[in-house]
Scaffold this active site. Structure first.
Site, PDB file in Angstrom:
ATOM      1  N   ARG A 108       0.806  -1.226   0.000  1.00 56.96           N
ATOM      2  CA  ARG A 108       0.000   0.000   0.000  1.00 56.96           C
ATOM      3  C   ARG A 108       0.834   1.269   0.000  1.00 56.96           C
ATOM      4  NH1 ARG A 108      -2.107   0.780   6.227  1.00 56.96           N
ATOM      5  NH2 ARG A 108      -0.092   0.557   7.253  1.00 56.96           N
TER       6      ARG A 108
ATOM      7  N   ASP B  78      13.930   1.926   5.383  1.00 50.50           N
ATOM      8  CA  ASP B  78      13.677   0.987   4.285  1.00 50.50           C
ATOM      9  C   ASP B  78      14.576   1.298   3.097  1.00 50.50           C
ATOM     10  OD1 ASP B  78      10.647  -0.491   4.595  1.00 50.50           O
ATOM     11  OD2 ASP B  78      11.003   1.278   5.821  1.00 50.50           O
TER      12      ASP B  78
ATOM     13  N   ARG C 283       9.406  13.793  12.394  1.00 53.76           N
ATOM     14  CA  ARG C 283      10.308  12.740  12.865  1.00 53.76           C
ATOM     15  C   ARG C 283      11.083  12.103  11.721  1.00 53.76           C
ATOM     16  NH1 ARG C 283       5.194   9.904  13.797  1.00 53.76           N
ATOM     17  NH2 ARG C 283       5.012   8.112  12.408  1.00 53.76           N
TER      18      ARG C 283
ATOM     19  N   GLN D 108      13.886   8.608  10.868  1.00 56.43           N
ATOM     20  CA  GLN D 108      13.991   7.177  11.124  1.00 56.43           C
ATOM     21  C   GLN D 108      15.473   6.877  11.343  1.00 56.43           C
ATOM     22  OE1 GLN D 108      11.753   4.721   8.195  1.00 56.43           O
ATOM     23  NE2 GLN D 108      10.392   4.286   9.902  1.00 56.43           N
TER      24      GLN D 108
ATOM     25  N   GLY E 211      11.700   3.095  13.818  1.00 57.10           N
ATOM     26  CA  GLY E 211      11.346   2.113  12.795  1.00 57.10           C
ATOM     27  C   GLY E 211      10.691   0.875  13.362  1.00 57.10           C
TER      28      GLY E 211
ATOM     29  N   ASP F 282       7.963  -0.004  14.933  1.00 55.11           N
ATOM     30  CA  ASP F 282       6.615   0.333  15.357  1.00 55.11           C
ATOM     31  C   ASP F 282       5.681  -0.856  15.103  1.00 55.11           C
ATOM     32  OD1 ASP F 282       7.151   0.779  12.628  1.00 55.11           O
ATOM     33  OD2 ASP F 282       5.543   2.251  12.438  1.00 55.11           O
TER      34      ASP F 282
ATOM     35  N   GLU G  85       6.656  -8.564   4.017  1.00 51.09           N
ATOM     36  CA  GLU G  85       7.487  -7.657   4.811  1.00 51.09           C
ATOM     37  C   GLU G  85       8.037  -8.318   6.068  1.00 51.09           C
ATOM     38  OE1 GLU G  85       5.575  -4.298   6.608  1.00 51.09           O
ATOM     39  OE2 GLU G  85       3.816  -5.428   7.238  1.00 51.09           O
TER      40      GLU G  85
END
Length: 608
Positions: free
Chosen positions: A186, A194, A239, A241, A357, A359, A551
């Site tokens: 998505r 990433d 923010r 990462q 990262g 989360d 993922e």
């Protein structure tokens, strides 16, 4: 053998016979005969047998524009097949451009919707502003807004109800937006950490232009938005990462340093210094009293990119106190009608966890902003040693930026200072590992985590520290499907939603960094064991589930079937995986470099 088929008729017949669950994929869960005879227009025939080959046939039919098929691609062994799909299809599928043709696709955002669409452009980039005003002119439902150079809390709050995409770099030579690669599924935006792991995969496949474009866009974010962003959406402006921009710069120059001019390298070195000093060494936000750094997501209240209901478990505690249902409490809290300092503080930690990262994870729940973290300081040690190496290699040991001198010796001194601070605050002699340091309680937070092995990836460990950490942490983390994100989580003491960055789940970035760290310190057998466990799980999933690459995985069950928090991006598709998943693609490519020929043959044999 080349086959020339009636594409649609063959596709329909194949699905009718073999896709028994109607998913438009062919997997081990389908109950067809698992045998299909292909007949082409010239009378040639090909027997296709088994789930794996049938799925390959389905993929090639879908990808073929004119019905021409290469039978070798249908019978291709799994390792070559996955590499082929990543190289020729997945990177292309995951590439986005914020240009006239790709504008609507890149603006699309499942996480936030509004009546209008918004595209944000830095006010100090007038050429980009003119470009985007021109290409959006035919679209009255798209507004182009400017982002000020200085981001104030008032500004960030003022745009909360106008979520939109942040512009990235426009190439000064072609006058077109520089492409970037998204994680998958998505996502239509470029994500911070990433991008580093995706970039390693692009380099492995010698995708020079894309790999360079990713780095250019990361640099653009630091230059114009002040940091490498969580992602280029307006609600991420507060923010970052994990700071992988400099490690990516070094990896890129190691591969392509002879293809870029020295002025380009100088500019990117300077941008790396800007990010290091202005973000991660900023005492107002990220630098702690220990001299080590922390994650710190700025902003106020609930992160607005999260799906409705994501925080209900936490919000219900406060809603009950006020005698309200959760939705009404959420509305009043967001508007400021209800003030809850305790909840405000909880969200500071939550936003900081999202900057990490990870989360989300139990490790950081309600405490992240108070921690000088093992992973962050390992990355910053690597940043410092990389800056030293690049300064030596390209600047003869001396570099001046914005009137200040940054010789390579400066960076080596910074790295050694950080290593000593990590020894003082993070190293636990009794357990033989590093733990996060809580700056509020002035003590370590013992927690078994894949991040505890990141000092090996960074090169920040002594040989003895590495030996002890491998002995104490790896047995608790390495499962039959690879490295788990954490040690086992006691759900009796940790109520609430299952966290996707907790055990039993494993993610590609941890695999890649831990393999590299183990090899760096001579633990080649352990690196090979961990890489083989991960790739065996990946290849089995691809063989049994129509080429699937997701993922994350459950590394205890060796399964892609993960429902924690956000589900599993990449698990749902039709015909052909929609690009796989960026860093998981890379983990496959890099993991092969750790395996023996016998192990590779074993993986190929999974196809039967």
């Amino acid at each position: 053998m080349k086959l020339h088929l009636d594409r649609q008729a063959t596709l329909n017949a194949l699905l009718a016979q073999e896709d028994t669950d109607g998913s438009r994929t062919i997997t081990i869960e389908d109950t067809g005969p698992k045998h299909f005879v292909v007949k082409d227009r010239h009378g040639q025939m090909l027997d296709v047998k088994g789930t794996y080959q049938l799925a390959n046939l389905l993929q090639e039919l879908w990808l073929s524009e004119d019905g021409t098929l290469d039978s070798d691609l249908i019978t291709q062994k799994p390792l070559a097949r996955i590499d082929h799909l990543i190289r020729h299809h997945y990177w292309k599928t995951l590439t986005r451009r914020i240009d006239e043709a790709g504008l609507l696709a890149t603006l699309a955002d499942e996480k936030r919707t509004s009546k209008k669409q918004y595209l944000y452009v830095p006010e100090d980039d007038p050429d980009s502003l003119a470009f985007y005003q021109r290409i959006t002119a035919p679209h009255p439902d798209i507004d182009v807004l400017t982002v000020p150079r200085t981001l104030t809390p008032a500004y960030l709050e003022s745009i909360e109800d106008r979520p939109g995409l942040l512009a990235l770099k426009i190439d000064p030579d072609t006058h077109q937006p520089v492409p970037y690669v998204v994680p998958g599924g998505r996502f239509n935006e470029m994500y911070g950490w990433d991008s580093y792991f995706i970039g390693l995969g692009l380099i492995a496949h010698d995708q020079y232009e894309l790999a360079r474009g990713m780095l250019e866009n990361m640099a653009y974010q630091i230059r114009h938005y002040g940091r490498m962003l969580n992602a280029n959406r307006s609600y991420y402006l507060s923010r970052s990462q994990p700071p992988f921009y400099t490690p990516y710069l070094r990896a890129f120059l190691d591969a392509y340093g002879d293809r870029v001019p020295l002025a380009w390298i100088r500019e990117h070195l300077g941008i790396a210094i800007d990010e290091y000093e202005n973000v991660w060494m900023n005492p107002q936000t990220h630098l702690t009293s220990t001299g080590l750094s922390r994650y710190y997501g700025e902003g106020r209240g609930r992160p607005k990119e999260t799906e409705p209901g994501h925080f209900d478990f936490e919000l219900k505690k406060y809603a009950d106190r006020h005698g309200l249902d959760v939705r009404e409490f959420e509305r009043r809290y967001d508007s400021g009608e209800i003030v809850e300092p305790e909840l405000d503080n909880w969200f500071v930690h939550d936003r900081s966890m999202r900057e990490s990262g990870l989360d989300t994870t139990t490790r950081f729940d309600g405490v992240c902003a108070s921690l000088a973290c093992v992973d962050l300081n390992s990355i910053l040690y690597r940043v410092e040693t990389d800056l030293a190496a690049l300064t030596d290699l390209y600047m003869a040991g001396e570099f001046t930026w914005r009137g200040a001198s940054y010789p390579s010796g400066h960076w080596r001194a910074q790295a050694e200072k950080r290593r000593q601070l990590m020894k003082t605050f993070l190293w636990n002699e009794a357990d033989g590992t590093w733990y996060d340091w809580n700056i509020d309680t002035q003590r370590q937070q013992p927690f078994v985590s894949a991040s505890n092995l990141m000092p090996l990836w960074a090169g920040a460990a002594t040989p003895e520290e590495a030996r002890r950490a491998v002995a104490s942490q790896l047995p608790q983390l390495l499962k039959s499907g690879g490295i788990a994100s954490t040690g086992p989580i006691d759900k009796h003491n940790q109520p609430g939603p299952e966290r996707q960055w907790d055990a039993p789940y494993g993610w590609a970035p941890h695999q890649i960094m831990i393999w590299e760290g183990l090899r760096r310190y001579g633990y080649d057998a352990q690196a090979q064991q961990a890489a083989f466990a991960w790739l065996r799980m990946l290849v089995r999933a691809a063989v049994e589930y129509n080429g699937l690459i997701t993922e994350k995985f459950n590394v205890e069950k060796q399964s892609h079937k993960v429902d924690a928090e956000y589900g599993n991006v990449g698990a749902r598709f039709e015909y052909v995986p929609a690009g796989g998943f960026g860093w998981t693609n890379t983990s496959f490519l890099l993991g092969l470099g750790y395996l023996s020929d016998a192990q590779k043959a074993e993986l190929d044999a999974l196809a039967g």
